[in-house]
Scaffold this motif. Sequence first.
Motif, PDB file in Angstrom:
ATOM      1  N   PRO A  52       0.818  -1.216   0.000  1.00  0.00           N
ATOM      2  CA  PRO A  52       0.000   0.000   0.000  1.00  0.00           C
ATOM      3  C   PRO A  52       0.847   1.259   0.000  1.00  0.00           C
ATOM      4  CG  PRO A  52       0.022  -1.006   2.173  1.00  0.00           C
ATOM      5  CD  PRO A  52       0.701  -1.978   1.254  1.00  0.00           C
ATOM      6  N   ARG A  53       0.324   2.304  -0.621  1.00  0.00           N
ATOM      7  CA  ARG A  53       0.961   3.614  -0.624  1.00  0.00           C
ATOM      8  C   ARG A  53      -0.095   4.654  -0.231  1.00  0.00           C
ATOM      9  NH1 ARG A  53       5.851   4.304  -3.696  1.00  0.00           N
ATOM     10  NH2 ARG A  53       6.610   2.356  -4.576  1.00  0.00           N
ATOM     11  N   PRO A  54      -0.567   4.633   0.993  1.00  0.00           N
ATOM     12  CA  PRO A  54      -1.632   5.560   1.386  1.00  0.00           C
ATOM     13  C   PRO A  54      -1.140   7.000   1.388  1.00  0.00           C
ATOM     14  CG  PRO A  54      -0.758   4.418   3.308  1.00  0.00           C
ATOM     15  CD  PRO A  54      -0.132   3.770   2.113  1.00  0.00           C
ATOM     16  N   THR A  55      -1.927   7.879   0.784  1.00  0.00           N
ATOM     17  CA  THR A  55      -1.575   9.298   0.761  1.00  0.00           C
ATOM     18  C   THR A  55      -2.209  10.058   1.918  1.00  0.00           C
ATOM     19  OG1 THR A  55      -3.449   9.850  -0.675  1.00  0.00           O
ATOM     20  CG2 THR A  55      -1.368   9.235  -1.756  1.00  0.00           C
ATOM     21  N   ARG A  56      -3.169   9.436   2.598  1.00  0.00           N
ATOM     22  CA  ARG A  56      -3.801  10.037   3.775  1.00  0.00           C
ATOM     23  C   ARG A  56      -4.332   8.913   4.668  1.00  0.00           C
ATOM     24  NH1 ARG A  56      -6.974  11.191  -0.648  1.00  0.00           N
ATOM     25  NH2 ARG A  56      -5.992  13.233  -0.799  1.00  0.00           N
ATOM     26  N   LEU A  57      -4.599   9.237   5.932  1.00  0.00           N
ATOM     27  CA  LEU A  57      -5.014   8.216   6.894  1.00  0.00           C
ATOM     28  C   LEU A  57      -6.316   7.549   6.469  1.00  0.00           C
ATOM     29  CD1 LEU A  57      -4.272   6.909   9.646  1.00  0.00           C
ATOM     30  CD2 LEU A  57      -5.753   8.609  10.720  1.00  0.00           C
ATOM     31  N   SER A  58      -7.199   8.280   5.846  1.00  0.00           N
ATOM     32  CA  SER A  58      -8.493   7.716   5.444  1.00  0.00           C
ATOM     33  C   SER A  58      -8.336   6.598   4.422  1.00  0.00           C
ATOM     34  CB  SER A  58      -9.392   8.815   4.868  1.00  0.00           C
ATOM     35  OG  SER A  58      -8.796   9.412   3.724  1.00  0.00           O
TER      36      SER A  58
ATOM     37  N   LEU B  32      -4.652  -3.217   9.930  1.00  0.00           N
ATOM     38  CA  LEU B  32      -3.709  -2.659   8.961  1.00  0.00           C
ATOM     39  C   LEU B  32      -3.087  -1.348   9.430  1.00  0.00           C
ATOM     40  CD1 LEU B  32      -5.606  -3.507   5.660  1.00  0.00           C
ATOM     41  CD2 LEU B  32      -3.570  -4.618   6.582  1.00  0.00           C
ATOM     42  N   GLY B  33      -3.304  -1.000  10.707  1.00  0.00           N
ATOM     43  CA  GLY B  33      -2.516   0.074  11.285  1.00  0.00           C
ATOM     44  C   GLY B  33      -3.171   1.431  11.420  1.00  0.00           C
ATOM     45  N   LYS B  34      -4.456   1.566  11.159  1.00  0.00           N
ATOM     46  CA  LYS B  34      -5.077   2.896  11.155  1.00  0.00           C
ATOM     47  C   LYS B  34      -4.958   3.590  12.511  1.00  0.00           C
ATOM     48  CE  LYS B  34      -8.959   5.230   9.028  1.00  0.00           C
ATOM     49  NZ  LYS B  34     -10.124   5.027   8.154  1.00  0.00           N
ATOM     50  N   SER B  35      -5.418   2.939  13.574  1.00  0.00           N
ATOM     51  CA  SER B  35      -5.337   3.566  14.891  1.00  0.00           C
ATOM     52  C   SER B  35      -3.899   3.613  15.398  1.00  0.00           C
ATOM     53  CB  SER B  35      -6.235   2.834  15.895  1.00  0.00           C
ATOM     54  OG  SER B  35      -5.895   1.456  15.975  1.00  0.00           O
ATOM     55  N   ALA B  36      -3.074   2.646  15.016  1.00  0.00           N
ATOM     56  CA  ALA B  36      -1.663   2.663  15.424  1.00  0.00           C
ATOM     57  C   ALA B  36      -0.944   3.867  14.827  1.00  0.00           C
ATOM     58  CB  ALA B  36      -0.973   1.370  14.997  1.00  0.00           C
ATOM     59  N   ILE B  37      -1.221   4.178  13.568  1.00  0.00           N
ATOM     60  CA  ILE B  37      -0.621   5.353  12.927  1.00  0.00           C
ATOM     61  C   ILE B  37      -1.020   6.611  13.685  1.00  0.00           C
ATOM     62  CG2 ILE B  37      -0.686   6.768  10.834  1.00  0.00           C
ATOM     63  CD1 ILE B  37      -1.105   4.060   9.295  1.00  0.00           C
ATOM     64  N   PHE B  38      -2.294   6.692  14.062  1.00  0.00           N
ATOM     65  CA  PHE B  38      -2.804   7.835  14.811  1.00  0.00           C
ATOM     66  C   PHE B  38      -2.108   7.943  16.169  1.00  0.00           C
ATOM     67  CE2 PHE B  38      -5.832  10.131  17.416  1.00  0.00           C
ATOM     68  CZ  PHE B  38      -6.385  11.077  16.562  1.00  0.00           C
TER      69      PHE B  38
ATOM     70  N   LEU C  35      -4.738  -9.783   6.462  1.00  0.00           N
ATOM     71  CA  LEU C  35      -3.832  -9.121   7.380  1.00  0.00           C
ATOM     72  C   LEU C  35      -2.437  -9.745   7.334  1.00  0.00           C
ATOM     73  CD1 LEU C  35      -3.207  -7.156   9.646  1.00  0.00           C
ATOM     74  CD2 LEU C  35      -4.185  -8.782  11.255  1.00  0.00           C
ATOM     75  N   THR C  36      -1.450  -8.953   7.032  1.00  0.00           N
ATOM     76  CA  THR C  36      -0.070  -9.406   7.084  1.00  0.00           C
ATOM     77  C   THR C  36       0.765  -8.345   7.784  1.00  0.00           C
ATOM     78  OG1 THR C  36       0.613  -8.384   4.999  1.00  0.00           O
ATOM     79  CG2 THR C  36      -0.361 -10.599   4.873  1.00  0.00           C
ATOM     80  N   ARG C  37       1.841  -8.788   8.386  1.00  0.00           N
ATOM     81  CA  ARG C  37       2.720  -7.836   9.080  1.00  0.00           C
ATOM     82  C   ARG C  37       3.343  -6.864   8.089  1.00  0.00           C
ATOM     83  NH1 ARG C  37       7.419  -9.235  13.524  1.00  0.00           N
ATOM     84  NH2 ARG C  37       8.503  -7.223  13.442  1.00  0.00           N
ATOM     85  N   ARG C  38       3.655  -7.356   6.893  1.00  0.00           N
ATOM     86  CA  ARG C  38       4.308  -6.483   5.917  1.00  0.00           C
ATOM     87  C   ARG C  38       3.383  -5.340   5.498  1.00  0.00           C
ATOM     88  NH1 ARG C  38       6.772  -7.880   0.050  1.00  0.00           N
ATOM     89  NH2 ARG C  38       8.397  -6.304   0.023  1.00  0.00           N
ATOM     90  N   ALA C  39       2.088  -5.632   5.348  1.00  0.00           N
ATOM     91  CA  ALA C  39       1.136  -4.584   4.981  1.00  0.00           C
ATOM     92  C   ALA C  39       1.013  -3.558   6.109  1.00  0.00           C
ATOM     93  CB  ALA C  39      -0.220  -5.193   4.668  1.00  0.00           C
ATOM     94  N   PHE C  40       0.964  -4.033   7.354  1.00  0.00           N
ATOM     95  CA  PHE C  40       0.911  -3.114   8.498  1.00  0.00           C
ATOM     96  C   PHE C  40       2.147  -2.209   8.502  1.00  0.00           C
ATOM     97  CE2 PHE C  40       2.615  -2.209  12.702  1.00  0.00           C
ATOM     98  CZ  PHE C  40       1.589  -1.458  13.262  1.00  0.00           C
ATOM     99  N   GLU C  41       3.315  -2.799   8.343  1.00  0.00           N
ATOM    100  CA  GLU C  41       4.546  -2.015   8.387  1.00  0.00           C
ATOM    101  C   GLU C  41       4.605  -1.000   7.255  1.00  0.00           C
ATOM    102  OE1 GLU C  41       7.752  -4.801   8.464  1.00  0.00           O
ATOM    103  OE2 GLU C  41       7.446  -5.329  10.570  1.00  0.00           O
ATOM    104  N   ALA C  42       4.161  -1.399   6.064  1.00  0.00           N
ATOM    105  CA  ALA C  42       4.171  -0.471   4.929  1.00  0.00           C
ATOM    106  C   ALA C  42       3.257   0.718   5.199  1.00  0.00           C
ATOM    107  CB  ALA C  42       3.750  -1.202   3.654  1.00  0.00           C
ATOM    108  N   ASN C  43       2.066   0.446   5.741  1.00  0.00           N
ATOM    109  CA  ASN C  43       1.149   1.537   6.079  1.00  0.00           C
ATOM    110  C   ASN C  43       1.754   2.453   7.135  1.00  0.00           C
ATOM    111  OD1 ASN C  43      -1.005   0.971   4.346  1.00  0.00           O
ATOM    112  ND2 ASN C  43      -1.964  -0.441   5.785  1.00  0.00           N
TER     113      ASN C  43
END
Length: 335
Positions: A14-20, A57-63, A100-108
């Motif tokens: 993933p290459r998210p440009t914003r948290l949403s 996938l890390g949404k709340s963790a990023i926050f 769910l994979t760890r790599r996707a979480f880390e990328a996010n």
Amino acid sequence: MTAVTADHSADHLPRPTRLSEVKGWFFTADQLLFDWFLRHQQDRSVTGDLLELGAYLGKSAIFLGARLRPGERFTVCDLFDSPAEDDLNSREMAKSYATLTRRAFEANYLAFHEELPVIVQGLSSSVVEHVAADSVRFAHIDASHLYEHVHGDILAVRELLADRGVVVMDDYRAEHCPGVAAATWQAVTGHGLRPICVTGTKFYGTWGDPEPYRGALLAWLAGRDDVWHEVQQVNGGPLVRLSAKGAREPAHPVSRYAAAPERPAERVPVAGGSTTEPAGAAGAARPAAGRPAPRPPRGVLRRVARDVLPPIVTRALVRARKRARKRARKRARKR
């Protein structure tokens, strides 16, 4: 924690440009409360680390990571793509979190932060082996939905929270997660957990004194007309219930993939208080008097619209442009 560089060599990451754009369930009311609790703790010199059990996938963790203070530690515990140790847990993982994979979480996460949190890949019950007792000021429990696991997670977090620490329980009232509801209210009635407030999706409580939090929260809510709230009595004490439909979300961390905002040209001061042309633009061509400035190329305008406007507006503009072209073709055929 050691610095980690994001590996985005594979196209599927993933290459998210914003948290949403990060998939997950983290609604406005809870974003506001996470932000308020963490700021309130900072203002009251409540010290300790951050903890999240269950990351998806890390949404709340990023926050949460954006609100980590210097010297604090942020630990995230999740099975990710590791096998669960019992059949019921394995079936839940396969049904709800197959992607769910760890790599996707880390990328996010690394799209928004320079380094990863401390990651414990395994059952949430193992977190006590990696986090010291009485060291956590804010814990978010969003791991298994099975009663036995949630009950164990709550008791583990009770040992890890500091005196003024806050625990947040996700899905405490969702109809598909009765085990979470049972474990949450059992902790209230039988294990000393004291409620502070609830939203439609999360329960907030403490094993310390809830009144300082509750009083400050009610004062904050009294100053907001975009967050509805009421106070009910539960288990002999007040419980704040709130909703934030239509409220504005708090500040989000900025993604490394977000389009860089255009920087206004810097004008150079000269004698007399006037200014010259923007620095570095002395030789730039200027439109002649009375003539309009040249328009940017159409491709540039399209990219700006795609990056800046909401998707619903962009789609409406595209449809309107297609209709205009269709009408123009019909008129041309009639001539």
